[in-house]
Design a protein around this motif. Structure first.
Motif, PDB file in Angstrom:
ATOM      1  N   MET A 224       0.990  -1.283  -0.057  1.00  0.00           N
ATOM      2  CA  MET A 224      -0.084   0.081   0.105  1.00  0.00           C
ATOM      3  C   MET A 224       0.782   1.424  -0.207  1.00  0.00           C
ATOM      4  N   GLN A 225       2.084   1.287   0.749  1.00  0.00           N
ATOM      5  CA  GLN A 225       2.907   2.342   0.648  1.00  0.00           C
ATOM      6  C   GLN A 225       3.857   2.576  -0.425  1.00  0.00           C
ATOM      7  N   HIS A 226       3.955   1.463  -1.390  1.00  0.00           N
ATOM      8  CA  HIS A 226       4.818   1.591  -2.549  1.00  0.00           C
ATOM      9  C   HIS A 226       3.977   1.201  -3.912  1.00  0.00           C
ATOM     10  N   TRP A 227       2.660   1.205  -3.766  1.00  0.00           N
ATOM     11  CA  TRP A 227       1.918   0.445  -5.064  1.00  0.00           C
ATOM     12  C   TRP A 227       2.382   1.293  -6.376  1.00  0.00           C
ATOM     13  N   GLN A 228       2.618   2.654  -5.984  1.00  0.00           N
ATOM     14  CA  GLN A 228       2.665   3.535  -7.025  1.00  0.00           C
ATOM     15  C   GLN A 228       4.111   3.505  -7.935  1.00  0.00           C
ATOM     16  N   GLU A 229       5.064   3.028  -7.127  1.00  0.00           N
ATOM     17  CA  GLU A 229       6.252   2.929  -7.776  1.00  0.00           C
ATOM     18  C   GLU A 229       6.832   2.007  -8.778  1.00  0.00           C
ATOM     19  N   ASP A 230       7.504   2.440  -9.494  1.00  0.00           N
ATOM     20  CA  ASP A 230       8.073   1.288 -10.752  1.00  0.00           C
ATOM     21  C   ASP A 230       8.632   0.029 -10.243  1.00  0.00           C
ATOM     22  N   PRO A 323       9.197  -0.930 -15.390  1.00  0.00           N
ATOM     23  CA  PRO A 323       8.451  -0.576 -16.811  1.00  0.00           C
ATOM     24  C   PRO A 323       9.235   0.569 -17.516  1.00  0.00           C
ATOM     25  N   ILE A 324       9.464   0.637 -18.660  1.00  0.00           N
ATOM     26  CA  ILE A 324       9.827   1.782 -19.457  1.00  0.00           C
ATOM     27  C   ILE A 324       9.098   2.269 -20.385  1.00  0.00           C
TER      28      ILE A 324
END
Length: 617
Positions: A224-230, A323-324
């Motif tokens: 939940m803390q890091h779900w937005q990170e690549d 992801p790129i």
């Protein structure tokens, strides 16, 4: 006069006991006993979990006991009885075990053989051959193939759970009522409070936290803390709930026109994109199967959408997969831009969300439903139809198909049927999920179910190049442990490849899977026959790994691998092989436990002490 001591074990399930009349007949090579009444109504025998013993006296020695007959006759109302096993101590002190593990319903007689596994060639007397043949004839009437939907693997001929043979029904339907469990899940997660958010656009990404408020554990909190990170987005392709989509990119597909200039800021080795591809640092996830699938239109007030994205990923200098580039649809063009990490934060985040949404649909419908549930049911039906209970392969497989046919029948009854929960909860509901299974079934191959082969075919087999792919590492260990166990047991009963070829029941089982389960699709690569012990070991490993480890990796369940509470085998060599199997699995547990120490994201889905024996949830 000769006397036999008979011990009867009743099941521990609720309502497993009986108050009916129970009769016993012993049939040996030298004669047959009289019909002995073991229990009368209200004698308090055969109660739930009971083990009751009786002395059966006969006029003369019966010789070697070949069959044991149990009759149940109604006292007042029909009273089902679950019989675990019967043991017989002969007048000379020998102990014989007769496994049953079946429900005896209504006024019926069942005939049991002792627990020693036998191939068809091992039965020398006519009475045993006849019993073997009759058992299969009766089973083939009960376990019939049916096409639930065109393009699906064939399944059991049953419209609802109560239509199934009693032996494969759940002990209680309430525990697997999808509608009831769905409602409970919504209540437990407080999701009902936020259902309005699913009916319209969300206003803030922080709304996700409201959904997770009732899921409290270390991993979910970290996600939940890091779900937005690549890095988290890439990690989920390796060790999330759908770790089967990612593959090494050998050549950039023409439908994804990414250039070095577009992704240069993401490449860390001062190489061009083409050079990174040659070095094996580029990976691809393609949701082409979703292209053209109809989105859910069952609720005219709610517009739902599906995408078929392509995602390009990169192994950076820290060996993390990130992801790129993301293209939301399959056909490139001005109205289908390629999203990049250098784009606006929320444009990039929304592109990743579309990929994760597509991954959810592939996971639920193809990875989970088709490739574990439906395939395991195919093996289960073929087993019941073609392998008698005395066959060693039946004894090997039966723990791994326990409740599989029942859970799938409930799913067809409540979950994936028209107006079922898929229609209410998924964007692929209303028929899209059916289209997905139909497409995926056409592409399904036997080799893709062979875990090491599939990992290698995707170019994901190198631990040195891809060090954090725990799904692969743990899966290979479990696959090898299962295959070693299969080889040990096969060597006990099949001393040569010739014996494998001559086992007509085995060949009928394999043929049933191919002809009916897979509808004779040659391109599937499913074998029509098995000719060697090595291939038989692989085939059984596919069946058991799919039902246990593969399902655990993409679902997570409850009845653990290597534990066989129903003792179908009685021979010492097989029990020794089971002990070795459990030891191998324990060693894998130790390795995984040690690796997971101090990890913020431990991976334990393929730890044998968390792998269910069968697809039962």
């Amino acid at each position: 006069m000769p006397s036999y001591t008979v011990t009867v074990a009743t099941g521990t399930q609720w309502f497993a006991g009986t108050d009916d009349y129970i009769y016993l007949i012993l049939e040996g090579t030298a004669g047959c006993s009289e019909r002995h009444l073991l229990d009368k109504p209200f004698y308090n025998d055969f109660e739930r979990g009971a083990i009751d013993s009786y002395d059966v006296t006969v006029a003369e020695d019966l010789g070697e006991i070949q069959l044991l007959k149990i009759e149940k006759r109604k006292y007042w109302v029909h009273d089902d009885w679950y019989l675990r096993y019967i043991t017989v101590k002969t007048p000379v002190g020998d102990h014989l075990e007769f496994p049953c593990y079946r429900w005896i319903t209504e006024d019926k007689e069942i005939v049991l053989r002792d627990g020693r596994a036998k191939l068809h060639r091992d039965d020398k007397t006519q009475i045993l051959k006849q019993h073997r043949r009759k058992e299969l004839e009766e089973r083939q009437k009960m376990y019939r193939w049916k096409e639930w939907h065109p393009g699906f693997p064939l399944s059991i001929d049953a419209n609802c759970h109560s239509d199934l043979p009693r032996d494969i029904q759940f002990d209680s339907e309430k525990g697997v009522d999808f509608v009831l469990n769905y409602s409970k899940a919504m209540e437990n997660l407080y999701v009902n409070r936020f259902m309005h958010m699913f009916q319209s656009s969300w206003s803030d990404f922080a709304d996700f936290e409201k959904i997770f408020v009732r899921i409290s554990n270390t991993i979910s909190e970290y996600v939940m803390q890091h779900w937005q990170e690549d890095f988290m987005f890439g990690y989920q392709f390796l060790n999330g709930c759908n770790p089967v989509m990612i593959k090494r990119c050998r050549e950039l597909p023409k439908k994804l026109p990414v250039t070095t200039d577009m992704v240069e800021c993401s490449l860390e080795r001062n190489l061009t994109l083409e050079e990174e591809i040659k070095q094996g640092n580029i990976f691809l996830v393609d949701y082409e199967l979703l292209d053209g699938i109809d989105a859910n239109k069952t609720d005219p007030c709610t517009l739902q959408y599906l995408a078929a994205p392509i995602c390009l990923l990169y192994k950076n200098m820290e060996n993390k997969i990130v992801p790129i580039a993301i293209q939301i649809s399959q056909i490139p063009g001005p109205d289908n831009p390629i999203f990049l990490p250098s784009d606006d934060k929320y444009d990039w985040l929304l592109a990743k969300i579309w990929v994760r949404s597509s991954d959810f649909h592939m996971h639920q419908t193809v990875t989970h439903l088709l490739r574990t549930h439906l395939i395991s049911e195919v093996f289960g039906i073929a087993m019941f139809r073609q392998l008698p209970a005395v066959h060693p392969l039946f004894k090997l497989l039966v723990p791994h198909v326990r409740f599989t046919i029942a859970i799938n029948t409930k799913a067809r009854e409540q979950l994936i049927c028209e107006c079922g929960l898929f229609d209410k909860a998924n964007a692929t509901g209303g028929g899209g999920h059916v289209q997905m299974v139909q497409r995926a079934t056409k592409e399904l191959t036997y080799s893709s179910l062979c875990f090491p082969e599939e990992i290698k075919a995707k170019g994901m087999d190198s631990k040195e190049d891809i060090p954090y792919y725990y799904y692969r590492d743990d899966g290979i260990k479990v696959w090898e442990a299962i295959k070693s166990f299969m080889t040990d047991v096969i060597d006990i009963y099949y001393e040569s490849d010739e014996v494998v070829c001559e086992d007509l029941e085995l060949q009928a089982f394999v043929k049933d899977v191919y002809v009916y389960g897979m509808k004779g699709n040659k391109s599937s690569g499913f074998p029509k026959t098995i000719k060697t012990r090595e291939k038989l070991s692989e085939y059984l490993t596919v069946a058991i790994f799919t039902a246990s480890a593969q399902h655990a990796a993409v679902n997570f369940g409850q009845l653990f691998l290597g534990m066989y509470p129903d003792e179908h085998f009685v021979e010492k060599p097989v029990k020794q092989a089971m002990m070795k199997f459990r030891k191998d699995l324990d060693e894998i547990v130790s390795v995984i436990t040690e690796r997971n120490k101090n990890k913020k994201l431990p991976y334990y889905y393929l730890s044998p002490n968390r792998i269910p024996n069968s697809v039962a949830v």
